[in-house]
Design a protein around this motif. Structure first.
Motif, PDB file in Angstrom:
ATOM      1  N   GLU A   1     -65.075 -64.424 125.540  1.00  0.00           N
ATOM      2  CA  GLU A   1     -66.073 -64.738 124.507  1.00  0.00           C
ATOM      3  C   GLU A   1     -66.048 -63.697 123.394  1.00  0.00           C
ATOM      4  O   GLU A   1     -66.093 -64.046 122.207  1.00  0.00           O
ATOM      5  N   ILE A   2     -65.980 -62.438 123.768  1.00  0.00           N
ATOM      6  CA  ILE A   2     -65.949 -61.358 122.768  1.00  0.00           C
ATOM      7  C   ILE A   2     -64.693 -61.473 121.905  1.00  0.00           C
ATOM      8  O   ILE A   2     -64.754 -61.316 120.681  1.00  0.00           O
ATOM      9  N   ASP A   3     -63.559 -61.750 122.533  1.00  0.00           N
ATOM     10  CA  ASP A   3     -62.318 -61.928 121.774  1.00  0.00           C
ATOM     11  C   ASP A   3     -62.453 -63.056 120.758  1.00  0.00           C
ATOM     12  O   ASP A   3     -62.003 -62.933 119.620  1.00  0.00           O
ATOM     13  N   ALA A   4     -63.065 -64.158 121.162  1.00  0.00           N
ATOM     14  CA  ALA A   4     -63.248 -65.291 120.253  1.00  0.00           C
ATOM     15  C   ALA A   4     -64.159 -64.914 119.090  1.00  0.00           C
ATOM     16  O   ALA A   4     -63.894 -65.281 117.935  1.00  0.00           O
ATOM     17  N   ILE A   5     -65.214 -64.175 119.376  1.00  0.00           N
ATOM     18  CA  ILE A   5     -66.127 -63.721 118.321  1.00  0.00           C
ATOM     19  C   ILE A   5     -65.395 -62.810 117.346  1.00  0.00           C
ATOM     20  O   ILE A   5     -65.498 -62.967 116.125  1.00  0.00           O
ATOM     21  N   LEU A   6     -64.634 -61.873 117.875  1.00  0.00           N
ATOM     22  CA  LEU A   6     -63.917 -60.937 117.017  1.00  0.00           C
ATOM     23  C   LEU A   6     -62.858 -61.644 116.181  1.00  0.00           C
ATOM     24  O   LEU A   6     -62.628 -61.282 115.034  1.00  0.00           O
ATOM     25  N   ASP A   7     -62.199 -62.641 116.760  1.00  0.00           N
ATOM     26  CA  ASP A   7     -61.193 -63.400 116.000  1.00  0.00           C
ATOM     27  C   ASP A   7     -61.805 -64.037 114.766  1.00  0.00           C
ATOM     28  O   ASP A   7     -61.171 -64.121 113.723  1.00  0.00           O
ATOM     29  N   GLY A   8     -63.057 -64.481 114.874  1.00  0.00           N
ATOM     30  CA  GLY A   8     -63.706 -65.140 113.750  1.00  0.00           C
ATOM     31  C   GLY A   8     -64.338 -64.192 112.760  1.00  0.00           C
ATOM     32  O   GLY A   8     -64.650 -64.601 111.643  1.00  0.00           O
ATOM     33  N   CYS A   9     -64.526 -62.941 113.129  1.00  0.00           N
ATOM     34  CA  CYS A   9     -65.272 -62.011 112.285  1.00  0.00           C
ATOM     35  C   CYS A   9     -64.418 -60.927 111.627  1.00  0.00           C
ATOM     36  O   CYS A   9     -64.853 -60.338 110.644  1.00  0.00           O
ATOM     37  N   LEU A  10     -63.271 -60.662 112.183  1.00  0.00           N
ATOM     38  CA  LEU A  10     -62.485 -59.528 111.709  1.00  0.00           C
ATOM     39  C   LEU A  10     -61.155 -59.967 111.107  1.00  0.00           C
ATOM     40  O   LEU A  10     -60.589 -60.980 111.515  1.00  0.00           O
ATOM     41  N   LEU A  11     -60.703 -59.173 110.185  1.00  0.00           N
ATOM     42  CA  LEU A  11     -59.339 -59.353 109.691  1.00  0.00           C
ATOM     43  C   LEU A  11     -58.382 -58.941 110.799  1.00  0.00           C
ATOM     44  O   LEU A  11     -58.746 -58.192 111.710  1.00  0.00           O
ATOM     45  N   GLU A  12     -57.142 -59.407 110.723  1.00  0.00           N
ATOM     46  CA  GLU A  12     -56.174 -59.123 111.780  1.00  0.00           C
ATOM     47  C   GLU A  12     -56.010 -57.625 112.018  1.00  0.00           C
ATOM     48  O   GLU A  12     -55.987 -57.171 113.168  1.00  0.00           O
ATOM     49  N   GLU A  13     -55.929 -56.843 110.958  1.00  0.00           N
ATOM     50  CA  GLU A  13     -55.770 -55.388 111.109  1.00  0.00           C
ATOM     51  C   GLU A  13     -56.983 -54.772 111.804  1.00  0.00           C
ATOM     52  O   GLU A  13     -56.844 -53.907 112.660  1.00  0.00           O
ATOM     53  N   GLN A  14     -58.176 -55.236 111.447  1.00  0.00           N
ATOM     54  CA  GLN A  14     -59.393 -54.734 112.076  1.00  0.00           C
ATOM     55  C   GLN A  14     -59.430 -55.106 113.560  1.00  0.00           C
ATOM     56  O   GLN A  14     -59.814 -54.303 114.399  1.00  0.00           O
ATOM     57  N   LYS A  15     -59.029 -56.349 113.859  1.00  0.00           N
ATOM     58  CA  LYS A  15     -59.017 -56.786 115.257  1.00  0.00           C
ATOM     59  C   LYS A  15     -58.035 -55.954 116.073  1.00  0.00           C
ATOM     60  O   LYS A  15     -58.318 -55.602 117.210  1.00  0.00           O
ATOM     61  N   GLU A  16     -56.903 -55.610 115.515  1.00  0.00           N
ATOM     62  CA  GLU A  16     -55.933 -54.776 116.225  1.00  0.00           C
ATOM     63  C   GLU A  16     -56.530 -53.409 116.546  1.00  0.00           C
ATOM     64  O   GLU A  16     -56.312 -52.874 117.635  1.00  0.00           O
ATOM     65  N   ILE A  17     -57.285 -52.863 115.594  1.00  0.00           N
ATOM     66  CA  ILE A  17     -57.931 -51.564 115.812  1.00  0.00           C
ATOM     67  C   ILE A  17     -58.968 -51.680 116.933  1.00  0.00           C
ATOM     68  O   ILE A  17     -59.001 -50.858 117.856  1.00  0.00           O
TER      69      ILE A  17
END
Length: 88
Positions: free
Chosen positions: A34-50
């Motif tokens: 669930e957290i991964d799905a939320i982050l996928d929708g809220c963050l840019l790819e570079e931010q998600k990698e961080i």
């Protein structure tokens, strides 16, 4: 000492596999998805990698803590058995 460490790591891995069959693990796994799905929708790819990097670091730290606590529990168990006279 090397053999002891290998034995203990084997025991930790077995305990971890046992935990993975529990309901608590399934809850944690589902929540992580669930957290991964939320982050996928809220963050840019570079931010998600961080963020993913930070989360991996926290998971690794939790793993090391688990190993440390498990090892200490084994040592404590041996000490108790010695005190009770079950081990010489």
């Amino acid at each position: 000492m090397k053999e002891w460490n290998q034995f203990m790591k084997s025991m930790v891995n077995h305990a971890r596999e046992q935990y993975k069959s529990k309901e608590a693990y399934e809850h944690y796994k589902h929540r992580k998805e669930e957290i991964d799905a939320i982050l996928d929708g809220c963050l840019l790819e570079e931010q998600k990698e961080i963020v993913d990097s930070f989360l991996k670091e926290l998971d690794d730290a939790a793993h090391r803590e688990l190993e440390s606590v498990y090892f200490q529990g084994m040592l404590d168990s041996i000490s108790i058995l010695r005190i009770l006279g079950a081990l010489v």
